[in-house]
Enzyme design. Sequence first.
Site, PDB file in Angstrom:
ATOM      1  NE  ARG A  59      60.031  26.805  38.442  1.00 58.92           N
ATOM      2  CZ  ARG A  59      61.176  26.137  38.185  1.00 58.92           C
ATOM      3  NH1 ARG A  59      61.547  25.903  36.940  1.00 58.92           N
ATOM      4  NH2 ARG A  59      61.944  25.732  39.180  1.00 58.92           N
ATOM      5  CE1 TYR A 112      45.829  45.806  27.329  1.00 59.00           C
ATOM      6  CE2 TYR A 112      47.734  44.358  27.365  1.00 59.00           C
ATOM      7  CZ  TYR A 112      46.760  45.074  28.030  1.00 59.00           C
ATOM      8  OH  TYR A 112      46.721  45.065  29.395  1.00 59.00           O
ATOM      9  CG  ASP A 184      46.624  39.400  21.379  1.00 59.02           C
ATOM     10  OD1 ASP A 184      45.589  38.754  21.642  1.00 59.02           O
ATOM     11  OD2 ASP A 184      47.161  40.187  22.174  1.00 59.02           O
ATOM     12  CE  LYS A 209      41.489  41.173  29.146  1.00 60.49           C
ATOM     13  NZ  LYS A 209      42.884  40.832  29.111  1.00 60.49           N
TER      14      LYS A 209
END
Length: 389
Positions: A59, A112, A184, A209
């Site tokens: 982690r 978004y 972004d 993406k």
Amino acid sequence: MTPAPGPHDPQSPGFATRAIHAGQDPDPLTGAVAVPIYQTSTFAQDEVGQPRAGYDYSRAGNPTRTALEQALAALEGGRSGFAFASGMAAADTYIRAALRPGDHLILPDDAYGGTFRLVDKICVPWGLTYSTVSLGDLAAVRAAIRPTTKVIWCETPTNPLLGIADIAALAEIAHASGAKLLVDNTFASPYLQQPLALGADVVLHSTTKYVGGHSDVIGGALIVDDPELAEALAFHSKSMGAVPGPVDAWLTLRGVKTLAVRMDRHCDNAERVVELLVGHPRVARVYYPGLPAHPGHAIAARQMRRSGGMVSFSVVGGQEEALKVCRRTQLFTLGESLGGVESLIEHPGLMTHASVAGSALQVPDDLIRLSVGIEDADDLLADLRDALD
Ligand code: PLP
């Protein structure tokens, strides 16, 4: 591992070279050319509290993830990269690390939908305040700044209207009031646009993406220069735990290697699609920053290498006609997401942006969004012609 070059390092190799080599030296143990998938949760320690190579628990850190993080930092020209389980996990972790209850955030008025939902439904109850503003209107951005404003959140190009914001101008406005600028960069990818070099403080990606590029993995990333912010992000990432597993990190890293060639092909194909749409009698309006008539064209030409693979358009006849076109394409698959090798079509109003219906961010109901893939352009044009005619 090859360290990420410093920000905007003139010694730094070219983009495609960095995409294939940064963070990806052959494995020191076996010489494996592809970074191994370190599918392990924990790491043996030779002495109490002395991890062998700095890794104690996946982690907190994992070598496959480190390779991806170094590659992404090198591509954006930043000092530190952080990989997350999704773009939204990256956004949430950044907000918790950089903002406190009572702080104010400026969001683009066509952000978004998922970012808007995170801020409006999760961060506002936590104590954050926010305003939405058109980032193309710099006077409106200045007017929206409050003494408590800590971050201007920018998307450029925006999803789904392909609006363009001037990154350098927004960085100046943010810094003049002691705030930070986050960009972004999902729609552009680091190949087309590098916000840190333009003055931004933080770059966010949905690596789901273009960076991943094959529609087979969900992921996110943050890239920053400021060591203090990097420390806060490392702490929050470890504490919140929204990290990618080694296989997801590896898949994303494999996508990174071909980012430059894929992006050029996405752009080539999108330009052909735009040419078809602009001249088509059933198309009312085309949204693409590469068009000289686009209001952000000059800024896009300045800050982007090319105009990208995303194209939105509205059709004559309103929502019903738009839905018909979405149902009729064969090669353009009806689906959410973007940036993969395959072409996708969607109706933002009823699909990706349904969560902003009724808000200031509502999108036109006759709008169609295309993620233009890297298939043969002639086949894509034939498919669109059939669906429109
Ligand atoms: N930012 C933009 C511009 C997006 O388009 C998306 C997803 O579509 C996200 C962030 C969220 O990323 P993810 O779906 O990987 O959580």
